[in-house]
Design an enzyme around this catalytic site. Structure first.
Site, PDB file in Angstrom:
ATOM      1  N   HIS A  72     -15.081  49.003  37.905  1.00  0.00           N
ATOM      2  CA  HIS A  72     -14.935  48.957  36.447  1.00  0.00           C
ATOM      3  C   HIS A  72     -15.160  47.536  35.958  1.00  0.00           C
ATOM      4  CE1 HIS A  72     -13.228  52.979  35.180  1.00  0.00           C
ATOM      5  NE2 HIS A  72     -13.397  53.098  36.479  1.00  0.00           N
ATOM      6  N   TYR A 200      -5.983  50.925  26.825  1.00  0.00           N
ATOM      7  CA  TYR A 200      -4.622  50.473  26.569  1.00  0.00           C
ATOM      8  C   TYR A 200      -4.389  50.595  25.063  1.00  0.00           C
ATOM      9  CZ  TYR A 200      -4.395  48.423  31.250  1.00  0.00           C
ATOM     10  OH  TYR A 200      -4.374  48.227  32.612  1.00  0.00           O
ATOM     11  N   PRO A 292       3.938  47.787  35.208  1.00  0.00           N
ATOM     12  CA  PRO A 292       2.598  48.253  35.589  1.00  0.00           C
ATOM     13  C   PRO A 292       1.525  47.962  34.547  1.00  0.00           C
ATOM     14  CG  PRO A 292       3.997  50.094  34.926  1.00  0.00           C
ATOM     15  CD  PRO A 292       4.878  48.891  34.975  1.00  0.00           C
ATOM     16  N   LYS A 296      -0.692  44.806  38.449  1.00  0.00           N
ATOM     17  CA  LYS A 296      -0.565  43.687  39.374  1.00  0.00           C
ATOM     18  C   LYS A 296       0.285  43.978  40.622  1.00  0.00           C
ATOM     19  CE  LYS A 296      -3.158  41.065  37.138  1.00  0.00           C
ATOM     20  NZ  LYS A 296      -4.517  41.197  37.617  1.00  0.00           N
ATOM     21  N   TYR A 384      -6.850  39.675  34.404  1.00  0.00           N
ATOM     22  CA  TYR A 384      -6.893  41.081  34.781  1.00  0.00           C
ATOM     23  C   TYR A 384      -7.620  41.268  36.112  1.00  0.00           C
ATOM     24  CZ  TYR A 384      -6.738  46.117  33.992  1.00  0.00           C
ATOM     25  OH  TYR A 384      -6.452  47.460  34.091  1.00  0.00           O
TER      26      TYR A 384
END
Length: 389
Positions: A72, A200, A292, A296, A384
């Site tokens: 991704h 998100y 979450p 990580k 990220y």
């Protein structure tokens, strides 16, 4: 039994450490409290940083991930003002891999079996002894007998509720914790993912996340009060609430279906210091827990493994203990960086019980800055995909 490194815990971090050490000619014994089927039944997150992907390849456990995993190159953020994309490829020329933690664990078990590593399941009451001496050892119970493993070092890879962290005296160990006033209700469903990348969502009704495992297996979450129970939520109620928090164009085309797994996970930020006591080293969830939101948890465990593995290699190959002596300090620097990122993502995306309309606007402004300020997107993307080891 006698070995060089005794490992408490047969989850992904313990298995990865064992695999890398054995490949380097360093012997290990892994003690796991549960049986293998139980370990492989745990449903966990599945976003792998580049560093984790590289470690799986180094460990000879990446063949299936490379074949079935989904690279991704970005993610979406959704607000009441609309949805936008942050491209990891454009911002930092990196990507992440979507591949379930359960699959990672299975692949590491298979790799361990191939090299004949020693993994003892159903090991009850594992206890470290003489940690501060030059001859630490572990005891455990199996089949009604108490057994012993002598070792040079102990790696505590036994999770938040394990014995390793609790073996460090209270006057030496310092814990840092924040418990969040909500949880995530998550479902796994055999449905087509809602989008090609993760979404998100910040919404006045609460946070939502649209994720996936593969082209026909989706993972979705919604923020719920800690007082909620799984049985309070039917599948239909979950889908209705999820759709209300996602963009209309996403919700309209979303495929729904029966859940094949449903659970509620509380959120907390937790770090313990130091991560070394005598000849014992804490690894992964034994030393830290992250919400979450930033994906990580598994990745931080793998970075701990990296630092400990490098330290052990230098010690056994060159007699250099510098890496082991600095393990806690170096690992904690990266941990606190990931902790900050996870805290920031959680604070920006969730609805807090005492949150005002002003607070909601501040969250929306934070998200808008990512849309409009290139350096804000780059910072988010770098964190990220994973800070460098």
């Amino acid at each position: 039994m006698k070995t060089q490194v005794g490992i408490i815990g047969g989850g992904p971090s313990g298995l990865m450490l064992s695999q890398l050490l054995n490949m380097a000619g360093i012997s290990t014994v892994v003690l796991e409290r549960k049986d293998r089927d139980y370990v492989l039944s745990r449903i966990r997150a599945g976003v792998l940083e580049r560093g984790t992907v590289d470690m799986l390849r180094k460990a000879g456990a990446a063949e299936r991930m490379d074949r079935e995993g989904h690279p991704h190159q970005g993610c979406y953020f959704s607000t009441v003002e609309g949805m936008f994309n942050v491209s990891f490829r454009d911002e930092v020329d990196e990507e992440v891999m979507v591949y379930g933690q359960t699959e990672v664990t299975k692949d590491l078990y298979d790799a361990q079996d191939k090299i004949g590593a020693t993994i003892i399941h159903d090991a009850d009451n594992v206890t470290p002894h003489d940690i501060t001496s030059d001859a630490p050892y572990l005891t455990y119970e199996k089949d009604g007998e108490t057994r012993r493993v002598d070792c040079d070092f102990i790696a505590g890879c036994d999770g938040f509720h394990g014995v390793s962290r609790k073996s460090i005296p209270d006057n030496i160990r310092k814990d840092y914790e924040r418990v969040y006033p909500f949880g995530w209700l998550g479902i796994l469903s055999e449905t087509k993912p809602a989008a090609e990348e993760l979404i998100y969502a910040n919404h006045p009704r609460g946070f939502a996340l649209a994720s996936m495992r593969n082209d026909n297996l989706s993972r979705y979450y919604i923020q719920v009060p800690l007082t909620d129970k799984v049985e309070d939520w039917s599948d239909d109620a979950f889908w209705d609430e999820l759709k209300s928090r996602l963009p209309e164009e996403v919700a309209a085309g979303m495929e729904t279906g029966p859940s094949i797994e449903k659970s509620i996970a509380p959120l907390r930020s937790f770090v313990t210091e130091p991560m070394r006591y005598g000849q014992m080293f804490l690894v992964g969830d034994a030393a830290h827990i992250v919400p979450p939101t930033g994906a990580k948890g598994l990745n931080l465990a793998m970075s701990d493994v990296h630092y400990l593995y490098e330290g052990l290699i230098a010690f056994y190959k060159d007699g250099d203990a510098t890496g082991l002596d600095k393990y806690s300090e170096v690992a904690l620097q990266r941990i606190w960086g990931a902790m900050r990122f996870s805290w920031w993502m959680t604070s920006m995306l969730h609805r807090f019980p005492d949150q005002s309309d002003f607070d909601q606007r501040m969250q929306e402004s934070e998200l808008r800055q990512m849309l409009t300020v290139p350096s804000a997107r780059a910072t988010m993307a770098l964190n990220y995909v994973g800070l460098p080891f």
